[in-house]
Motif scaffolding. Sequence first.
Motif, PDB file in Angstrom:
ATOM      1  N   ASN A 178      64.188  14.719  -1.352  1.00 49.29           N
ATOM      2  CA  ASN A 178      63.140  14.013  -2.077  1.00 49.29           C
ATOM      3  C   ASN A 178      63.826  13.248  -3.199  1.00 49.29           C
ATOM      4  O   ASN A 178      64.501  13.857  -4.027  1.00 49.29           O
ATOM      5  CB  ASN A 178      62.140  14.995  -2.697  1.00 49.29           C
ATOM      6  CG  ASN A 178      61.375  15.756  -1.652  1.00 49.29           C
ATOM      7  OD1 ASN A 178      60.399  15.252  -1.123  1.00 49.29           O
ATOM      8  ND2 ASN A 178      61.814  16.956  -1.341  1.00 49.29           N
ATOM      9  N   ARG A 179      63.678  11.919  -3.198  1.00 48.63           N
ATOM     10  CA  ARG A 179      64.285  11.123  -4.255  1.00 48.63           C
ATOM     11  C   ARG A 179      63.192  10.418  -5.044  1.00 48.63           C
ATOM     12  O   ARG A 179      62.346   9.711  -4.484  1.00 48.63           O
ATOM     13  CB  ARG A 179      65.245  10.080  -3.686  1.00 48.63           C
ATOM     14  CG  ARG A 179      65.981   9.333  -4.808  1.00 48.63           C
ATOM     15  CD  ARG A 179      66.911   8.292  -4.283  1.00 48.63           C
ATOM     16  NE  ARG A 179      66.120   7.176  -3.775  1.00 48.63           N
ATOM     17  CZ  ARG A 179      66.576   6.276  -2.921  1.00 48.63           C
ATOM     18  NH1 ARG A 179      67.805   6.356  -2.452  1.00 48.63           N
ATOM     19  NH2 ARG A 179      65.809   5.293  -2.518  1.00 48.63           N
ATOM     20  N   PHE A 180      63.224  10.613  -6.354  1.00 50.21           N
ATOM     21  CA  PHE A 180      62.309   9.957  -7.282  1.00 50.21           C
ATOM     22  C   PHE A 180      63.146   8.997  -8.128  1.00 50.21           C
ATOM     23  O   PHE A 180      64.119   9.425  -8.746  1.00 50.21           O
ATOM     24  CB  PHE A 180      61.634  10.982  -8.198  1.00 50.21           C
ATOM     25  CG  PHE A 180      60.916  12.063  -7.449  1.00 50.21           C
ATOM     26  CD1 PHE A 180      59.583  11.915  -7.104  1.00 50.21           C
ATOM     27  CD2 PHE A 180      61.571  13.236  -7.082  1.00 50.21           C
ATOM     28  CE1 PHE A 180      58.916  12.913  -6.404  1.00 50.21           C
ATOM     29  CE2 PHE A 180      60.913  14.240  -6.391  1.00 50.21           C
ATOM     30  CZ  PHE A 180      59.584  14.074  -6.049  1.00 50.21           C
ATOM     31  N   ARG A 181      62.782   7.714  -8.140  1.00 48.87           N
ATOM     32  CA  ARG A 181      63.575   6.726  -8.887  1.00 48.87           C
ATOM     33  C   ARG A 181      62.658   5.886  -9.767  1.00 48.87           C
ATOM     34  O   ARG A 181      61.597   5.441  -9.340  1.00 48.87           O
ATOM     35  CB  ARG A 181      64.341   5.822  -7.924  1.00 48.87           C
ATOM     36  CG  ARG A 181      65.222   4.804  -8.641  1.00 48.87           C
ATOM     37  CD  ARG A 181      65.994   3.934  -7.685  1.00 48.87           C
ATOM     38  NE  ARG A 181      67.062   4.712  -7.055  1.00 48.87           N
ATOM     39  CZ  ARG A 181      67.776   4.275  -6.027  1.00 48.87           C
ATOM     40  NH1 ARG A 181      67.530   3.083  -5.503  1.00 48.87           N
ATOM     41  NH2 ARG A 181      68.731   5.016  -5.520  1.00 48.87           N
ATOM     42  N   PHE A 182      63.108   5.639 -11.005  1.00 50.67           N
ATOM     43  CA  PHE A 182      62.423   4.755 -11.944  1.00 50.67           C
ATOM     44  C   PHE A 182      63.385   3.621 -12.273  1.00 50.67           C
ATOM     45  O   PHE A 182      64.526   3.872 -12.668  1.00 50.67           O
ATOM     46  CB  PHE A 182      62.022   5.517 -13.208  1.00 50.67           C
ATOM     47  CG  PHE A 182      61.364   4.673 -14.256  1.00 50.67           C
ATOM     48  CD1 PHE A 182      60.212   3.949 -13.964  1.00 50.67           C
ATOM     49  CD2 PHE A 182      61.882   4.605 -15.534  1.00 50.67           C
ATOM     50  CE1 PHE A 182      59.595   3.166 -14.930  1.00 50.67           C
ATOM     51  CE2 PHE A 182      61.275   3.827 -16.509  1.00 50.67           C
ATOM     52  CZ  PHE A 182      60.132   3.111 -16.206  1.00 50.67           C
ATOM     53  N   GLU A 183      62.930   2.367 -12.090  1.00 43.16           N
ATOM     54  CA  GLU A 183      63.784   1.201 -12.292  1.00 43.16           C
ATOM     55  C   GLU A 183      63.249   0.308 -13.410  1.00 43.16           C
ATOM     56  O   GLU A 183      62.039   0.103 -13.513  1.00 43.16           O
ATOM     57  CB  GLU A 183      63.836   0.340 -11.019  1.00 43.16           C
ATOM     58  CG  GLU A 183      64.383   1.030  -9.811  1.00 43.16           C
ATOM     59  CD  GLU A 183      64.273   0.186  -8.552  1.00 43.16           C
ATOM     60  OE1 GLU A 183      65.157   0.313  -7.707  1.00 43.16           O
ATOM     61  OE2 GLU A 183      63.292  -0.603  -8.416  1.00 43.16           O
ATOM     62  N   ARG A 219      69.247  -4.304 -12.318  1.00 44.42           N
ATOM     63  CA  ARG A 219      68.389  -3.131 -12.468  1.00 44.42           C
ATOM     64  C   ARG A 219      69.162  -2.010 -13.152  1.00 44.42           C
ATOM     65  O   ARG A 219      70.312  -1.753 -12.827  1.00 44.42           O
ATOM     66  CB  ARG A 219      67.955  -2.566 -11.117  1.00 44.42           C
ATOM     67  CG  ARG A 219      67.121  -3.463 -10.287  1.00 44.42           C
ATOM     68  CD  ARG A 219      66.793  -2.796  -8.970  1.00 44.42           C
ATOM     69  NE  ARG A 219      66.222  -3.775  -8.060  1.00 44.42           N
ATOM     70  CZ  ARG A 219      66.110  -3.609  -6.761  1.00 44.42           C
ATOM     71  NH1 ARG A 219      66.523  -2.485  -6.197  1.00 44.42           N
ATOM     72  NH2 ARG A 219      65.580  -4.538  -6.011  1.00 44.42           N
ATOM     73  N   ILE A 220      68.494  -1.334 -14.044  1.00 46.13           N
ATOM     74  CA  ILE A 220      68.956  -0.053 -14.566  1.00 46.13           C
ATOM     75  C   ILE A 220      68.010   0.961 -13.953  1.00 46.13           C
ATOM     76  O   ILE A 220      66.801   0.716 -13.868  1.00 46.13           O
ATOM     77  CB  ILE A 220      68.892  -0.017 -16.098  1.00 46.13           C
ATOM     78  CG1 ILE A 220      69.805  -1.100 -16.685  1.00 46.13           C
ATOM     79  CG2 ILE A 220      69.273   1.367 -16.619  1.00 46.13           C
ATOM     80  CD1 ILE A 220      69.608  -1.317 -18.162  1.00 46.13           C
ATOM     81  N   TYR A 221      68.531   2.086 -13.479  1.00 50.24           N
ATOM     82  CA  TYR A 221      67.643   3.057 -12.849  1.00 50.24           C
ATOM     83  C   TYR A 221      68.035   4.484 -13.199  1.00 50.24           C
ATOM     84  O   TYR A 221      69.177   4.776 -13.534  1.00 50.24           O
ATOM     85  CB  TYR A 221      67.590   2.863 -11.331  1.00 50.24           C
ATOM     86  CG  TYR A 221      68.877   3.178 -10.607  1.00 50.24           C
ATOM     87  CD1 TYR A 221      69.099   4.446 -10.075  1.00 50.24           C
ATOM     88  CD2 TYR A 221      69.867   2.227 -10.450  1.00 50.24           C
ATOM     89  CE1 TYR A 221      70.274   4.740  -9.400  1.00 50.24           C
ATOM     90  CE2 TYR A 221      71.037   2.510  -9.778  1.00 50.24           C
ATOM     91  CZ  TYR A 221      71.240   3.770  -9.260  1.00 50.24           C
ATOM     92  OH  TYR A 221      72.410   4.058  -8.610  1.00 50.24           O
TER      93      TYR A 221
END
Length: 165
Positions: free
Chosen positions: A58-63, A39-41
């Motif tokens: 608050n954590r926002f992650r796009f993988e 994964r690259i995130y």
Amino acid sequence: MRGGLTYAPRHANVTFTLGYANITTGAYGSSDATTSESRIYQEALVPVKVGSRFYVNNRFRFEQRFVENQDLRTRYRYNLMLNVPLNKANLEENAVYLALYNEIFINGQQNIGDGRTVEYFDRNRAYAGLGYVIKQDLRLQLGYMNQKTDNWGKNQLQVGLHHSF
């Protein structure tokens, strides 16, 4: 295994991370089968202190997910975390704290290749644990996580060592 580079802009209460993870996942049930994934995130972490004792993140992650035998997949994750010191006013050395979080995972697309599909809702993780601040940038945590998808659920104990460089 997960690692990343984090950037914290001056005078802004946010951090940005670009990272990579290599994940091996076991099949649910009694099978010994595993799946490999890279994964690259990218993520943004927005900490907020509410009142004098509530530390909210608050954590926002796009993988971007490269899963064995599947097309490139994307996933969105949102994690709401709460840490509350129990024996001290702040999360400082020798503080014991309550750690809670809930994280939702949403797939970016349903088609994963070869006519196979997944739901948009991927999973939800709920966690409760106790932590101990060993020193300012080193914490030990023990907790219980419940993870659910549309098809299965599981419970697990977790031990974590959190270190900031």
